[in-house]
Design a protein around this motif. Sequence first.
Motif, PDB file in Angstrom:
ATOM      1  N   GLN A   1       0.920   4.057  -2.892  1.00  0.00           N
ATOM      2  CA  GLN A   1       0.641   5.454  -2.551  1.00  0.00           C
ATOM      3  C   GLN A   1       1.762   6.368  -3.033  1.00  0.00           C
ATOM      4  OE1 GLN A   1       0.613   6.652   1.700  1.00  0.00           O
ATOM      5  NE2 GLN A   1      -1.451   7.414   1.312  1.00  0.00           N
TER       6      GLN A   1
ATOM      7  N   ARG B   1       1.459   6.785  -6.808  1.00  0.00           N
ATOM      8  CA  ARG B   1       0.373   7.701  -7.194  1.00  0.00           C
ATOM      9  C   ARG B   1       0.751   9.160  -6.995  1.00  0.00           C
ATOM     10  NH1 ARG B   1      -3.086   3.928  -4.612  1.00  0.00           N
ATOM     11  NH2 ARG B   1      -3.145   5.279  -2.771  1.00  0.00           N
ATOM     12  N   SER B   2       1.553   9.434  -5.967  1.00  0.00           N
ATOM     13  CA  SER B   2       1.952  10.811  -5.683  1.00  0.00           C
ATOM     14  C   SER B   2       3.198  11.235  -6.442  1.00  0.00           C
ATOM     15  CB  SER B   2       2.176  10.988  -4.180  1.00  0.00           C
ATOM     16  OG  SER B   2       3.221  10.146  -3.728  1.00  0.00           O
TER      17      SER B   2
ATOM     18  N   HIS C   1       6.140   9.020   7.047  1.00  0.00           N
ATOM     19  CA  HIS C   1       4.740   9.019   6.625  1.00  0.00           C
ATOM     20  C   HIS C   1       3.963   7.946   7.382  1.00  0.00           C
ATOM     21  CE1 HIS C   1       1.392   9.803   3.932  1.00  0.00           C
ATOM     22  NE2 HIS C   1       1.235   8.497   3.803  1.00  0.00           N
TER      23      HIS C   1
ATOM     24  N   ALA D   1       0.826  -1.206   0.000  1.00  0.00           N
ATOM     25  CA  ALA D   1       0.000   0.000   0.000  1.00  0.00           C
ATOM     26  C   ALA D   1       0.861   1.256   0.000  1.00  0.00           C
ATOM     27  CB  ALA D   1      -0.921  -0.003   1.223  1.00  0.00           C
ATOM     28  N   ALA D   2       1.968   1.227   0.751  1.00  0.00           N
ATOM     29  CA  ALA D   2       2.862   2.384   0.796  1.00  0.00           C
ATOM     30  C   ALA D   2       3.523   2.626  -0.552  1.00  0.00           C
ATOM     31  CB  ALA D   2       3.921   2.174   1.871  1.00  0.00           C
TER      32      ALA D   2
END
Length: 253
Positions: A217, A220-221, A230, A213-214
């Motif tokens: 994420q 995506r960023s 984070h 998931a990290a």
Amino acid sequence: MDISDPNTLLLILAGPVAGSFFGLAADRLPRDESIVAPRSHCRACGISLGPRDLVPILSFVLSRGRCRHCGAPIPAWLFYVEILATGLGLIAALLATSPAEAWAGALLLWLLMALAAADLRHFRLPDLLTGGLFLTAMALAWISGRPSLPEALWGAAIGLGSFLLLRLGYQWLRGREGLGMGDVKLMAGLGAAIGPEMLAHMVLFAALAALAAAVAQAARSGRRTLDAAHALPFGAALSAAAAILWIALRLPV
């Protein structure tokens, strides 16, 4: 228990109501709000909701996901939680060998669902939910013997102790908090539910899921590296891994 058993049908009917309640708990408890008062209300306009607004699943569908008073969107995740709780209740009933085990198993899965939702939305694991999970896991061990009561106690002790050491060790090495006390308390209930033998597998599955998931994420960023500072909802990953493993261990061989 099979699908035609009256207890199974009752659990299916109770699922949406349980989803509505535990969705409320996952939303209010992390905000330090009571789950008893005030009455359910629209957070946009503040108007108290009536019976026609509070029918699980059906009210959301008929209102098209909007408050009928002000037209503000109703959080869709509450609708999904009600559907998920219905499915979890059915699974618990089908895997159980007695009504008591079915209800205790359903409560365990509903609590894991609520903990995951609270962590995903607020990065908090309320004591009322982690404490309820531990008590439910111990009761289920006493009812079903899977795991046995001594194994559940050992699992709780190992889970809580290992994560407390991880928390203290990370603080000592890095000078900052890397693991919240909510995760430590959560591990007592998860260890009691899973037992000591499968505890390491559960943590590994959760860690891999959280890492994936990290990475997603970060992609995506537009970041090429992971940010160690984070925050990640690791409690949600632990709760999901525990629920999946708990179900898998009860499937017929």
